[in-house]
Structure formats: C-alpha cells, structure tokens
Design an enzyme around this catalytic site. Structure first.
Site, PDB file in Angstrom:
ATOM      1  N   THR A   1       9.117   4.293  23.644  1.00 30.21           N
ATOM      2  CA  THR A   1       8.762   5.349  24.410  1.00 30.21           C
ATOM      3  C   THR A   1       9.061   5.013  25.935  1.00 30.21           C
ATOM      4  O   THR A   1       9.420   5.441  26.769  1.00 30.21           O
ATOM      5  CB  THR A   1       7.859   5.934  24.083  1.00 30.21           C
ATOM      6  OG1 THR A   1       7.541   6.477  22.733  1.00 30.21           O
ATOM      7  CG2 THR A   1       7.273   7.063  24.962  1.00 30.21           C
ATOM      8  N   ILE A   2       8.232   3.978  26.314  1.00 29.19           N
ATOM      9  CA  ILE A   2       8.113   3.516  27.630  1.00 29.19           C
ATOM     10  C   ILE A   2       9.457   3.455  28.513  1.00 29.19           C
ATOM     11  O   ILE A   2       9.497   3.855  29.662  1.00 29.19           O
ATOM     12  CB  ILE A   2       7.412   1.961  27.746  1.00 29.19           C
ATOM     13  CG1 ILE A   2       7.092   1.806  29.205  1.00 29.19           C
ATOM     14  CG2 ILE A   2       8.450   1.131  27.346  1.00 29.19           C
ATOM     15  CD1 ILE A   2       6.070   0.558  29.172  1.00 29.19           C
TER      16      ILE A   2
END
Lengths: 159, 159, 159, 159
Positions: free
Chosen positions: B10-11
């Site tokens: 997700t980052i």
C-alpha cells in the site's frame, strides 16, 4: 509508557493570517500520533510553546524537572532545533532514562514537512536505545555533547 | 550503511486515472527519505512492486536472498501489511543482521498517510535494535513470530 | 444560493485498507468548501456515490430531476470524469439555470490532487457564466456537446 | 491567453529555517497551475515578492503599468490580502480588461491551504466575467470599491 514532552519549536509553528506572522501554536504531537495510528501507550504534555532561541535557563530547568519527575523510562521531547543540543547537555545528568530530543526544520503543518518522519524516528529511538540522552534528527542518532546543528546546511552533524 | 529493499504494498500505491484503479507504483522511498532530509548513509533497491497478498514463495525466496547477499548490518524492508509477518517469519533464519519490516495502511501519496511516520520509525528501529527480525508498525516493535495484523482494527497486535 | 449536487467519481474516492481497494466514499465537498473559507451561500446534497462508468440512465434521470426541482439558479455538480459529458448532454434541456459539472483526475484526499482547484474553478464558473450547461475542467470551460475526455492525455479537449 | 501577474503575499510565503522566519518566496503559481493540469493558454510573470502591507504607491504604479501594457484581455493578479482592495481601486481606470485579484489566507505550501481553491476560483472568474476589476476570495466575487477584508473574521465582506 512513553512520556512525550513538547516545548515548542518549528514543528509546532502555525501561520497566523491576522498577524501575517508565524508563531508557535498548540502542539501538533497528539495529531501526529493519532493520524499515524500509534498504539504504543503514551501520553503528551505540553511544557511550553517557545522558539528554542528564546528558551532560558529557567525553561531548561523546567524541562529537566519534568523529566526527573516522570516515572516513565522512555522520554521523548519535541524541541526547536537551534538549541536542541544545549537542552540535551542540560539533561545529561538524568542517566537512568532513555531521553530522545527531536523536532523539525519545517512546521508540521507544511506540505512535505519532516515532522512526521522525525517524530516516528524518535518514537522508535526512545524505545530501542539504552538509557542516555540523544538527538534524533535527519534519520540519525546524535550525542548532544559532540554534535551541533549546521544552520547553513540545515542539518545536524557530529562536531 | 542502511540497506533499504522495497517490495511494494500500500505504501507505494498510486491512483491511475486512466484505469480508475489503484496500483503499486514506483517506490516512494527515495522521495520520502529525501524530503525528510535523511543524511544517514543508505541505499534503496526496489526488489518488486506487488500487493503483499500476491507475494509467492518464490518472491519471499528472492527477498531472503537479497537480504543474505547484502553486506549491510541494517536492512529495512517496505512491504504490504497483509502478509508482512509471513515474510518476517521467512527471514527468521538470517540472524546476524537487524532486519525491520514496515509499510503503511494508507498510500504515501495520500494526505495524512502514515507512510512517513512509519518509515521514520523503522529507520530508527533498524539502527538501534539488536540483530533479529522485527515488524515496525503503529509506533511499536513486533516480533513477527508472535504477532499479526488485525484487519478489522487496521493495526498490528501481539497474538 | 449555489446548489451543489455530488454524484461520486474520483474526487470522492478513498482507499480502504480493509479491502486493499479504492471506493467512492462520502463526498469531500463540504470539507473542501469549509477548508477554503467559502462564505458564498450554498448547500451540498449527495445524490449518489458512483464511479461515473457505473452511472445508468436512471441515475442520469435522477440527476436531471434534482436539478429541475431546485429553485437555485446556480447548480454545481461533482461527477466522475469518464462520463461527465454524457451527463452534461442529458442536462442540456434545462436551459434556465447555470449548470457546471466538475470533478478531478486525482482523489481529493491525495496530495497535490486537482480537486480543490477544480472545485474552486467550477464555483466561480457557476456564478459568472450565463445559463447553460458547462464542463469546468483543466482550467477551461467546455461545452459538453462538443468536447470529450482524452483518457490517454488525462485531460478534456474540444472535439 | 490569460496573463498572470504575481506580486507576493501570503500565498507565496515560505518558512526559512535558517532565519526561523517566514518570507515571501518564489511564486507558487506555476506549480499550482501545473499540478492542477491547467491547459488553458496562460503565462505567469512575477512582478514583485512583497507582503501586501509593504506595497508602495510606486509598486501599485508598476502593477498598473504591467496590466496596461499587456495585450491579454484576461488578467489574474495574485496579491497579499491586506491591501488587495487598494490595488483593486488603483486598477479601476483600466476598464477594457477583466482583471481579477486573488490570494490566500494560508501559504500555498501549508497543508489545507486555500491557495489552490482560490487560484482555481479566480482562474474561472477572469475568463467568465465581463471587463472590470474584481476581488475573488472566499468563493465570492467582490467589487474592490465597496468591499474590504475583515481581518478579525479572516474573510472579505461587502462594506
């Protein structure tokens, strides 16, 4: 329990339109910790709201007393960068705790501020380092007795 | 030297208008470290760009090989949160290095993302902790063998 | 009185960690207008929360009915960009009002999103333009009957 | 062609760590227009970098001359809010162009600044309004001859 003391500095600066000026505002630490889903037990106490160039010996005594009075083994202090190492030296007698000072070069409320990264960095440092006093800035751990802020370069360096 | 390996998650997710979808993009780690004035010696290598639910055993073998091949004593790995503890367990045989996994619950490119805080947190953890494998999330250090992500709560917890 | 109807689209998309997906969330319009100190009289009504590729003829009829039923002379509609001109054409019979459609290519919650600029742009357009139906995107006013979104270029252009 | 003249003001203020102060920096307008995918033909010229409380009669004459010398029918001026209406009055003789003044109460570089919204708002106003001089702030169009900034309320109001 991680004890967080805030003293002011750039990290907490806000722009006041009514004055066309930038002042140290309410501490941003509770917001930073909440926004980043920090679940480690902690409490935040705002000791003062000062630019670090304005901190007096009495202010440093207040900070030392608050640290000494805390029963927490991990103490995180947010602080203006200009005199961060001076406060670090003043705290050097309190050797039974892990004390980490951090701050930021850009106010937390500015886009792309280094505040969240630095608070995160200090928040791990204070949990993982052995007792002592540290400055946690620029992704590095410094000993305040042998380091200083290089104002022109905008970063901390070893002496 | 701090070795940073990125694997996606997700980052690093970006929103692609052309697809009306969210994909894992180029790693944001170099930008995060530069924006936050990190001066500790480090290098960033993008190993893969995958949602962690899509990581295969072969991907985990690739990560382990990269860690084993590194001559750096401090290894920071960015990773999707859903299978972060699985990769942590896979790395557990590499006991001579300090290996820290982190990621974020909100993409780095989103306002108020936890990415910068988490990377800062992990960046200190990897320098200060003794050799071992750790998950650094939510302002806490976890042992991947006895912790997991609580998806409903959106945080990591001990088993 | 400026009537704001929201229908969804990228502008209102949020990232849900629990699903590792991006969905249309609660409308961001009230936050955008409040954060930007908008004092012009207005009200915001969320008509639907849909990606514009999923809008049906029944949805467009709902939008047209809401516009027709409003007693406000200025109607601002936030909408996904992919079918914005189609909805604009469907509204073209309502010629006694100024109707402006806008949206964004990046979700409002993403750093450097075009959402605030576009809503500001549309908010002036709806007050200053004569009655008619307009698409307000990319800093330009388009006639939806003779313009379209160039998906590859990520912008609106005249036919 | 939309002619954009920048004069400074809060919108362009940056925080300089080396001085622990806030100064008017390089104009943010090119970045704001590029980040928001503005494709309307325009050019940006930085006339001066001043807090609007410091603008002199000579500065206002410079602004008027630049506007008079432009061959563009649409002139957008970014300006500090404190004396925006004064500059608007000084421009009131130039009646063949549409001249719109805007600015922001929070610097563009601050999170949740009103800068992008206001520039978007003014960018539509300057294209859609008939010739004249306008202040475009708070989501409203003001006539600088009969309006003023209410400093305490942090907004523009009609006299």
């Amino acid at each position: 329990m991680i004890e967080v003391f805030t003293t002011g500095g750039t990290i907490d600066k806000v722009y006041f339109d009514a004055l066309s000026e930038y002042h140290v505002g309410e501490t941003t630490l509770p917001d930073i910790l909440a926004e980043n889903n920090v679940h480690a037990p902690h409490r935040v106490t705002q000791l003062m709201r000062k630019d670090s160039l304005e901190l007096t010996d009495a202010d440093r005594a207040t900070i030392c007393e608050a640290v000494a009075a805390s029963d927490a083994p991990h103490i995180l202090i947010t602080h203006g960068t200009d005199t961060m190492v001076e406060t670090g030296k003043a705290l050097s007698g309190l050797t039974d705790k892990t004390i980490v000072l951090t701050g930021s070069l850009q106010p937390a409320r500015i886009k792309n501020s280094d505040a969240a990264f630095n608070v995160g960095f200090a928040f791990a440092a204070v949990q993982a380092l052995p007792p002592g006093v540290y400055v946690a800035m620029n992704g590095q751990i410094f000993d305040p007795r042998v380091s200083h802020k290089d104002r022109a370069a905008g970063r901390f360096v070893n002496d």
